[in-house]
Design an enzyme around this catalytic site. Structure first.
Site, mmCIF file in Angstrom:
data_model
loop_
_atom_site.group_PDB
_atom_site.id
_atom_site.type_symbol
_atom_site.label_atom_id
_atom_site.label_comp_id
_atom_site.label_asym_id
_atom_site.label_seq_id
_atom_site.Cartn_x
_atom_site.Cartn_y
_atom_site.Cartn_z
ATOM 1 C CD GLU A 123 -2.942 1.135 2.308
ATOM 2 O OE1 GLU A 123 -2.579 0.649 3.394
ATOM 3 O OE2 GLU A 123 -4.021 1.678 2.129
ATOM 4 C CB ALA A 257 0.290 -2.526 11.714
ATOM 5 C CG MET A 258 0.040 -3.461 4.904
ATOM 6 S SD MET A 258 -0.831 -1.937 4.389
ATOM 7 C CE MET A 258 -2.132 -2.654 3.390
ATOM 8 C CD GLU A 259 -4.899 -1.786 5.802
ATOM 9 O OE1 GLU A 259 -3.897 -1.508 6.481
ATOM 10 O OE2 GLU A 259 -5.466 -0.966 5.058
ATOM 11 C CG ASN A 260 -0.505 -7.134 4.120
ATOM 12 O OD1 ASN A 260 -0.494 -6.286 3.243
ATOM 13 N ND2 ASN A 260 0.435 -7.211 5.064
ATOM 14 C CG HIS A 292 -6.124 0.827 12.787
ATOM 15 N ND1 HIS A 292 -6.428 2.171 12.778
ATOM 16 C CD2 HIS A 292 -5.716 0.533 11.527
ATOM 17 C CE1 HIS A 292 -6.227 2.657 11.563
ATOM 18 N NE2 HIS A 292 -5.784 1.678 10.774
ATOM 19 C CD GLU A 293 -3.177 -2.249 10.845
ATOM 20 O OE1 GLU A 293 -3.573 -2.454 9.685
ATOM 21 O OE2 GLU A 293 -2.765 -1.130 11.234
ATOM 22 C CG HIS A 296 -7.822 -1.595 7.997
ATOM 23 N ND1 HIS A 296 -8.542 -0.607 7.389
ATOM 24 C CD2 HIS A 296 -6.712 -0.991 8.515
ATOM 25 C CE1 HIS A 296 -7.892 0.548 7.546
ATOM 26 N NE2 HIS A 296 -6.797 0.345 8.224
ATOM 27 C CD GLU A 315 -5.907 3.530 7.006
ATOM 28 O OE1 GLU A 315 -6.036 3.303 8.213
ATOM 29 O OE2 GLU A 315 -5.358 2.735 6.214
HETATM 30 ZN ZN LIG Z 1 -5.188 1.570 8.823
#
Ligand SMILES: [Zn+2]
Length: 855
Positions: A123, A257-260, A292-293, A296, A315
């Site tokens: 992203e 962090a990243m919501e993959n 949060h993740e 998502h 977001e």
């Molecule tokens: Zn986010």
């Protein structure tokens, strides 16, 4: 810059050969496409990938690719075919190779000591740096991956592991096909990893992955993930959509962090904690980020914004949802006070002329990256919260459920959400909320009490708020619908809540019989995203009963009044009067809300005062806060509540950093030695301020000790604490050593910008740091990842003077940072605002500190 509507990918079948020990990887893909009949050329994204053999196939058979036309500008390649494709379906075979990147995006190299990892961060628009693809969020497709790698490595991706084939020293790992996903949500991590035990929520197995040796730090993350997943499933009324859930701690990682989908990646500090040494603040942050993740997985992954201009749909919701869920799980953590702290920078940024709306047009990928800021996250979340409060939580939730069900595995725009909420609420929603999302800035609500015929009213007037007092009346003239909540207090100490929807520039809100109203606070629980300025009489009443406001309101009041000072709308003396009442303040977050403005005064205004006045200011702070700290002392009793522990830490920070309190400084310096020997020598919440304070006057042996402690750190938080504290040393030789570290592998790429930001905050290091940035730009800029560039630029106004403002402007004119273009404009604006404020505030401060008036 957009791709055409067709071709549209339906499925990617990707075979990858990834060995993190090697500098390059390769892949082969078969893409199933929906096409327009007669398609002769296929444009898809690819950046810095070397394309090999490729061909297309339709119902009539294979079609050769005659030519490949790259476009650097569009970040695409166009495959020109030998003949037009027939029908509406075709497939594309494509082979490619690419570098394991060094800039934390695409498929990149992350190091942990001697170990090497390949990890993805795709992203906003970096899937095109990993594999050729239709890299736009509304081109969702199914993904089937198989990855060949040496047998000693683990491989984790979005899908569940289906089977592993081993041949000699290599293995091929096959993953289950995913539901439809946007390209930016694809994930792959390859390297020596260990996994925690599995916990299950319903049928979903959850695991934490990390570098070997850190598995023992995974317990808290597992607990949070299980709680959050259960609560989110309940909120959305839909089960978790991705089968299994892996949470991966990646040793070098750009964002938090990243919501993959199904394979969420994190910075180590935001996933792995040691229950014995973790501070409450760190724990809350970990819980918030994990939640949060996971939010998502529905908001973002299952229902994705159609284009990056609606990034806030992802977001703002995930941010708001995380606070809501964690607060319901642990009410004693008072998460909404953290939220109040987090949104303070959003208020500051949104008061600039160079702010932007929550919704923002995006033409190119760098603009999408720029939108990952406090406006999209924190202001966005505030607007969501305001909307929930206005509609009521039950109605709001029904609308959200309808929206998620209606658009699952697809894409949506803001209008789709408004429609779902309107159906649930049976009243118009878009006219109320759209102005908040589509227009920049926010209102100032000036509140004045008036009385007529024995009845009290609140006269409220709205205008757009600017930090710059010189902005003309025309730009300020704006009305938008404001859902406002008032706290009305009776002389007998009873509270009432009064709700109003302000739709005009001036409104009058009835408060009831005048003798039933002691005072009114114009933004109860800070539920609206407005600055409230009360008239003098109300303000005096609020100040006198400060402790009777809710803690969030005390934070809000300090913030609103300080914003008023900055904008030349409120006297400094009024704000300082509020601060003098904080000696007995029980809530650490309220002390935190005063810390920022006080630090600004110490940094910007005190150097311009005569020594005697500066000393009086520090003495004033000491007089307010030292007695409270003396009552608490350095040690915590076993059963001492968390907020007392955090309050102690907040007081140490104020007294040591801002009041220059010799006892507190000496106390920190005396405690660092024992703490370096044994972590149990200090109450955990004090670790941050003590490590930082001791560094200030620290010499080389202490610097060396920090460096050793950082390298041998037992937890990621401890590593970061000592690493960033290197930037607090003030001796010139030690500043040089820290700067040199920013170019070495001792500091991972993810921490280079945070380290420079800390150096810029250090008055003894900032000018040298700026010189270093300019001199060593060629070496440094590869370590400034695109997503973090804006943070560096935002820290530069610490340099303060017009000379530096000119240097900053001219340097970045010749060394542009595309993902920080807007941040640069904002930084230049802040240079000027700070200069203007210094000019106004120094005389006020001198007046306030006159010996015959104060103390
Ligand atoms: Zn986010």
């Amino acid at each position: 810059m957009r791709l055409q509507e067709l071709p549209r990918p339906e499925r990617y079948d990707l075979a990858l050969w990834v060995n993190p020990a090697k500098d390059r990887f390769r892949g082969e893909g078969e893409l199933e496409l929906e096409i327009a009949p007669g398609t002769r050329a296929i444009e898809l994204h690819a950046v810095e990938l070397e394309l090999g053999a490729c061909s297309a196939r339709d119902a009539k058979g294979e079609v050769r690719v005659a030519r490949i036309r790259p476009s650097l500008e569009r970040e695409t390649v166009t495959l020109v075919l030998d003949r037009p494709l027939e029908g509406t379906r075709a497939s594309l075979r494509i082979a490619w190779a690419g570098p394991l990147r060094a800039d934390l995006r695409g498929l990149y190299l992350a190091r942990s000591g001697k170990r090497r990892y390949a990890a993805t961060q795709l992203e906003a628009a970096d899937a095109r740096r990993f594999f050729p693809c239709f890299d736009e969020p509304d081109k969702k497709a199914r993904f089937r991956l198989r990855v060949t790698t040496p047998t000693r490595y683990q491989v984790v991706s979005n899908g569940a592991l289906v089977r592993t084939e081993t041949r000699g020293s290599r293995k091929t790992v096959h993953f289950a096909e995913t539901p439809k996903l946007s390209t930016y949500l694809v994930a792959l991590v390859v390297g020596e990893l260990e996994a925690s035990r599995r916990v299950r929520v319903g049928r979903t197995p959850i695991r934490v992955w990390c570098v070997p040796g850190k598995k023992k730090l995974a317990g808290f993350a597992l607990e949070v993930a299980a709680v959050a997943l259960r609560r989110l499933e309940e909120y959305f009324g839909l089960p978790y959509p991705y089968g299994k859930l892996d949470l991966l701690a990646v040793p070098d990682f750009e964002f938090g962090a990243m919501e993959n989908a199904g394979a969420v990646t994190f910075r180590e500090t935001l996933l792995l904690v040691d229950a014995k040494t973790v501070t409450l603040g760190e724990k809350k942050r970990v819980a918030e980020v994990i939640t949060h993740e996971l939010a998502h997985m529905w908001y973002g992954d299952l229902v994705t914004m159609s284009w990056w201009d609606d990034l806030w749909l992802n977001e703002a919701f995930a941010t708001w949802m995380a606070f809501k869920i964690v607060d319901a799980w642990k009410p004693e953590w008072k998460m909404w006070l953290d939220f109040e702290s987090h949104r303070a920078p959003a208020f500051a940024l949104d008061a600039l002329e160079n702010t932007h709306p929550i919704y923002g047009p995006v033409a190119r990928p760098s603009e999408a990256t720029e939108n990952f800021d406090v406006i999209t996250y924190e202001k966005g979340a505030s607007v969501v919260r305001m909307l929930e409060s206005w509609l009521g939580p039950a109605v709001f939730r029904r609308g959200v459920q309808r929206y998620i069900r209606r658009h699952r595995e697809g894409n949506a725009r803001a209008a789709d959400l408004w429609r779902a909420l309107e159906l649930a609420a049976r009243k118009p929603v878009a006219p109320i909320v759209a102005p908040w999302v589509e227009r920049p800035g926010f209102p100032l609500v000036a509140a004045q009490r008036v009385e007529r015929a024995g009845q009290a009213f609140l006269l409220v007037e709205q205008e757009r708020f600017f930090a710059n007092p010189k902005v003309g009346a025309e730009a300020r003239t704006e009305t938008r619908p404001i859902p406002l909540v008032l706290r009305v207090r009776s002389p007998r100490g009873r509270d009432r809540i009064v709700r109003a929807l302000l739709e005009k520039k001036r409104s009058e809100i009835a408060l009831g019989p005048a003798d039933s109203v002691a005072w009114v606070y114009a933004n109860a629980d800070e539920s609206s995203f407005v600055r409230a300025l009360h008239d003098g009489a109300i303000l005096r009443a609020l100040g006198a009963e400060l402790g009777r406001l809710a803690p969030a309101e005390r934070m809000g009041l300090l913030g609103h009044q300080w914003a008023g000072v900055r904008a030349d709308r409120a006297p400094l003396a009024d704000w300082l009067e509020l601060v003098t009442r904080l000696g007995d303040e029980p809530e650490p977050d309220v002390l935190g809300a005063a810390h920022g403005p006080l630090a600004w005064l110490v940094d910007h205004a005190l150097p311009a005062l005569a020594g005697v006045h500066a000393a009086r200011f520090r003495g004033l702070l000491g007089g307010i806060f030292a007695p409270a700290f003396a009552r608490l002392g350095w040690s915590a009793g076993k059963s001492e509540p968390d907020e007392q522990r955090q309050r102690r830490a907040a007081l140490v920070a104020i007294l040591g950093n801002l009041a220059d309190d010799a006892d507190v400084r000496a106390g920190a310096e005396a405690r660092i030695g024992p703490y370096l020997k044994s972590r149990s020598a200090l109450e955990p919440n004090l670790a941050g301020p003590v490590v930082e304070l001791a560094a200030r006057n620290g010499a080389a042996p202490l610097f060396d000790a920090y460096l050793r402690t950082m390298k041998a750190a037992r937890t990621p938080q401890e590593r970061t604490r000592f690493e960033l504290a290197l930037a607090a040393f003030r001796a010139p030789a030690l500043v040089e050593r820290t700067l040199a570290l920013a170019l070495s592998e001792v500091v991972p790429t993810q921490d280079v910008v945070p380290l420079l930001v800390r150096l810029l905050a250090n008055p003894a290091a900032r000018e040298r740091t700026w010189e270093f940035i300019r001199e060593r730009w060629t070496d440094l800029s590869p370590r400034i990842s695109p997503g973090l560039a804006s943070r560096l630029v935002s820290a530069l106004p610490a340099l303060q003077t017009p000379l530096y403002r000119r240097q900053v402007a001219s340097f970045f004119a010749t060394h542009p940072l595309p993902t920080a273009a807007r941040a640069l404009k904002q930084a230049l604006e802040r240079f000027e605002l700070d200069a203007d404020l210094r000019g106004r505030i120094v005389p006020d401060l001198r007046e306030y500190l006159r010996p015959e008036v104060k103390l």
